[in-house]
Write a protein that holds these residues in place. Sequence first.
Motif, PDB file in Angstrom:
ATOM      1  N   TYR A  56       9.391  -9.529   2.063  1.00  7.76           N
ATOM      2  CA  TYR A  56       8.919  -8.435   1.537  1.00  7.76           C
ATOM      3  C   TYR A  56       9.687  -7.216   1.591  1.00  7.76           C
ATOM      4  O   TYR A  56      10.210  -7.583   3.280  1.00  7.76           O
ATOM      5  N   SER A  57      10.229  -6.466   1.508  1.00  2.58           N
ATOM      6  CA  SER A  57      11.326  -4.989   1.702  1.00  2.58           C
ATOM      7  C   SER A  57       9.970  -4.213   2.877  1.00  2.58           C
ATOM      8  O   SER A  57       8.611  -4.830   3.308  1.00  2.58           O
ATOM      9  N   VAL A  58      10.485  -3.516   3.708  1.00  5.55           N
ATOM     10  CA  VAL A  58       9.838  -3.214   4.704  1.00  5.55           C
ATOM     11  C   VAL A  58       8.700  -1.698   4.099  1.00  5.55           C
ATOM     12  O   VAL A  58       7.777  -1.403   4.517  1.00  5.55           O
ATOM     13  N   GLU A  59       9.203  -1.261   2.679  1.00  5.43           N
ATOM     14  CA  GLU A  59       8.540  -0.214   2.491  1.00  5.43           C
ATOM     15  C   GLU A  59       6.905  -1.567   1.428  1.00  5.43           C
ATOM     16  O   GLU A  59       6.087  -0.708   1.666  1.00  5.43           O
ATOM     17  N   GLN A  60       7.152  -2.584   1.306  1.00  5.23           N
ATOM     18  CA  GLN A  60       6.260  -3.813   0.478  1.00  5.23           C
ATOM     19  C   GLN A  60       5.830  -4.353   1.783  1.00  5.23           C
ATOM     20  O   GLN A  60       4.299  -4.439   1.509  1.00  5.23           O
ATOM     21  N   GLY A  61       6.220  -4.085   3.332  1.00  5.55           N
ATOM     22  CA  GLY A  61       5.871  -4.947   3.303  1.00  5.55           C
ATOM     23  C   GLY A  61       4.429  -4.255   4.679  1.00  5.55           C
ATOM     24  O   GLY A  61       3.349  -4.538   4.588  1.00  5.55           O
ATOM     25  N   PHE A  62       4.629  -2.578   4.335  1.00  4.04           N
ATOM     26  CA  PHE A  62       3.410  -1.728   5.430  1.00  4.04           C
ATOM     27  C   PHE A  62       2.878  -2.665   4.333  1.00  4.04           C
ATOM     28  O   PHE A  62       0.815  -1.965   4.491  1.00  4.04           O
ATOM     29  N   THR A  63       2.548  -2.093   2.609  1.00  2.00           N
ATOM     30  CA  THR A  63       1.688  -2.362   1.980  1.00  2.00           C
ATOM     31  C   THR A  63       0.587  -3.666   1.644  1.00  2.00           C
ATOM     32  O   THR A  63      -0.578  -3.683   2.034  1.00  2.00           O
ATOM     33  N   GLU A  64       1.270  -4.989   2.122  1.00  2.00           N
ATOM     34  CA  GLU A  64       0.964  -5.913   2.646  1.00  2.00           C
ATOM     35  C   GLU A  64       0.368  -6.123   4.230  1.00  2.00           C
ATOM     36  O   GLU A  64      -0.847  -6.348   4.007  1.00  2.00           O
ATOM     37  N   ALA A  65       0.804  -4.784   5.404  1.00  2.00           N
ATOM     38  CA  ALA A  65       0.408  -5.375   5.914  1.00  2.00           C
ATOM     39  C   ALA A  65      -1.215  -4.792   6.368  1.00  2.00           C
ATOM     40  O   ALA A  65      -1.957  -5.125   6.698  1.00  2.00           O
ATOM     41  N   LEU A  66      -1.188  -3.439   4.971  1.00  2.00           N
ATOM     42  CA  LEU A  66      -2.360  -2.683   5.091  1.00  2.00           C
ATOM     43  C   LEU A  66      -3.756  -3.544   4.518  1.00  2.00           C
ATOM     44  O   LEU A  66      -4.980  -3.538   5.030  1.00  2.00           O
ATOM     45  N   LEU A  67      -2.684  -4.718   3.878  1.00  2.00           N
ATOM     46  CA  LEU A  67      -3.989  -5.410   2.766  1.00  2.00           C
ATOM     47  C   LEU A  67      -4.587  -6.519   3.784  1.00  2.00           C
ATOM     48  O   LEU A  67      -5.508  -6.441   4.300  1.00  2.00           O
ATOM     49  N   ASP A  68      -3.476  -6.562   4.511  1.00  2.00           N
ATOM     50  CA  ASP A  68      -3.853  -8.253   6.029  1.00  2.00           C
ATOM     51  C   ASP A  68      -4.844  -7.406   6.724  1.00  2.00           C
ATOM     52  O   ASP A  68      -6.072  -7.571   7.639  1.00  2.00           O
ATOM     53  N   LEU A  69      -4.401  -5.788   7.037  1.00  2.00           N
ATOM     54  CA  LEU A  69      -5.698  -5.156   8.264  1.00  2.00           C
ATOM     55  C   LEU A  69      -6.898  -4.741   7.836  1.00  2.00           C
ATOM     56  O   LEU A  69      -7.859  -5.067   8.623  1.00  2.00           O
ATOM     57  N   LYS A  70      -7.171  -4.745   6.319  1.00  2.00           N
ATOM     58  CA  LYS A  70      -8.220  -4.422   5.588  1.00  2.00           C
ATOM     59  C   LYS A  70      -9.385  -5.585   5.562  1.00  2.00           C
ATOM     60  O   LYS A  70     -10.220  -5.367   5.468  1.00  2.00           O
ATOM     61  N   SER A  71      -8.694  -6.198   5.997  1.00  2.00           N
ATOM     62  CA  SER A  71      -9.326  -8.652   6.346  1.00  2.00           C
ATOM     63  C   SER A  71      -9.974  -8.396   7.389  1.00  2.00           C
ATOM     64  O   SER A  71     -11.061  -9.368   7.959  1.00  2.00           O
ATOM     65  N   MET A  72      -8.817  -7.293   8.338  1.00  2.00           N
ATOM     66  CA  MET A  72      -9.274  -7.576  10.344  1.00  2.00           C
ATOM     67  C   MET A  72     -10.014  -6.725  10.278  1.00  2.00           C
ATOM     68  O   MET A  72     -10.810  -6.945  11.330  1.00  2.00           O
ATOM     69  N   TYR A  73     -10.657  -5.946   9.846  1.00  2.00           N
ATOM     70  CA  TYR A  73     -10.970  -4.046  10.445  1.00  2.00           C
ATOM     71  C   TYR A  73     -11.898  -3.603   9.878  1.00  2.00           C
ATOM     72  O   TYR A  73     -11.403  -4.387   8.814  1.00  2.00           O
ATOM     73  N   PRO A  74     -13.229  -3.344   9.955  1.00  2.00           N
ATOM     74  CA  PRO A  74     -14.055  -2.359   9.217  1.00  2.00           C
ATOM     75  C   PRO A  74     -13.251  -1.495   8.619  1.00  2.00           C
ATOM     76  O   PRO A  74     -12.281  -0.594   8.916  1.00  2.00           O
ATOM     77  N   LYS A  75     -13.851  -0.576   7.359  1.00  2.00           N
ATOM     78  CA  LYS A  75     -12.946   0.965   6.954  1.00  2.00           C
ATOM     79  C   LYS A  75     -13.600   1.860   7.347  1.00  2.00           C
ATOM     80  O   LYS A  75     -14.226   1.777   8.283  1.00  2.00           O
ATOM     81  N   GLY A  76     -12.382   2.818   7.681  1.00  2.00           N
ATOM     82  CA  GLY A  76     -12.399   3.389   8.706  1.00  2.00           C
ATOM     83  C   GLY A  76     -11.580   3.059   9.839  1.00  2.00           C
ATOM     84  O   GLY A  76     -11.556   4.672  10.854  1.00  2.00           O
ATOM     85  N   ALA A  77     -11.592   2.124  10.233  1.00  2.00           N
ATOM     86  CA  ALA A  77     -10.952   1.815  10.807  1.00  2.00           C
ATOM     87  C   ALA A  77      -9.429   2.253  11.860  1.00  2.00           C
ATOM     88  O   ALA A  77      -8.430   3.090  10.184  1.00  2.00           O
ATOM     89  N   MET A  78      -8.984   2.908  12.636  1.00  7.33           N
ATOM     90  CA  MET A  78      -7.905   4.458  13.418  1.00  7.33           C
ATOM     91  C   MET A  78      -6.714   3.703  12.212  1.00  7.33           C
ATOM     92  O   MET A  78      -6.051   4.416  11.842  1.00  7.33           O
ATOM     93  N   ILE A  79      -6.803   2.234  12.507  1.00 12.45           N
ATOM     94  CA  ILE A  79      -5.012   1.408  12.027  1.00 12.45           C
ATOM     95  C   ILE A  79      -4.852   1.531  10.751  1.00 12.45           C
ATOM     96  O   ILE A  79      -3.987   1.328   9.696  1.00 12.45           O
ATOM     97  N   ILE A  80      -5.923   1.469   9.955  1.00  8.61           N
ATOM     98  CA  ILE A  80      -6.687   1.401   8.185  1.00  8.61           C
ATOM     99  C   ILE A  80      -5.810   2.190   8.394  1.00  8.61           C
ATOM    100  O   ILE A  80      -5.393   2.820   6.783  1.00  8.61           O
ATOM    101  N   ASN A  81      -6.717   3.878   7.810  1.00  9.79           N
ATOM    102  CA  ASN A  81      -6.101   5.062   7.725  1.00  9.79           C
ATOM    103  C   ASN A  81      -4.542   5.421   8.083  1.00  9.79           C
ATOM    104  O   ASN A  81      -4.118   6.517   7.251  1.00  9.79           O
TER     105      ASN A  81
END
Length: 238
Positions: A76-101
């Motif tokens: 993935y490109s860097v720009e797409q990478g952040f989108t994919e990373a966000l999806l991954d983080l949503k599966s790791m942390y609950p909604k409202g976690a600081m890093i997800i925001n």
Amino acid sequence: MIEKESIRIIIEGFIGVIILGFLFYRSIIGIIFLSPLIILYYQKKRKVIIAKRKLQLNIEFRDGINSLSAALSAGYSVEQGFTEALLDLKSMYPKGAMIINEFAYITKQIQMNIPVEKALRDFASRSGIEDIISFSEVFSTAKRTGGDLTKIIKTTTDIISNKIEVKREIVTLIAAKKFEANIMKIVPAGILCYLSLSSPEMLKPLYHNLFGILIMTFILGVYLCSYKLIDKIVDIEV
């Protein structure tokens, strides 16, 4: 800081002032006299909560750039990478976690054609965390000079992980000492409370007269200074 936390701290401070006002003065005037301690207590607890939130955000950020590194390795490109990373983080942390925001905000900025490095600098500036600031600077330099972002991010993740583990070990080592310190801070007030309940006549001459007020004010001053000294002794910044 979350509004509910602020309200809780103010209530705790108010209760503490009422207890001290009763133990040392047994009067409404005494409670009013001690009311500025609520502000000091609020400021102290606010620093503690901010430090805890920064450590938690640092841990979450480590996982965030780890997910980003995996996305870049997958092509993935860097720009797409952040989108994919966000999806991954949503599966790791609950909604409202600081890093997800934060990653959601970065992704939104990228969609608005704001450069990734600028979005990261903004995040680093708001967080005030050394690791995030350093990563932002390294990332910007690598992006500008055409460096190997995947390798750089992987190396940065390893460095941050090692630092976090050291911080956790320090926190664990001093946790018992902080617990002992908290007990030491409570003991003087506890003794005075015990005497007030078991032998009220013995303490009666210390209340509602000038000499008693001066003595109790001096004792309170020594107690508060000791309280602050104990805090300084166990306050090891991580």
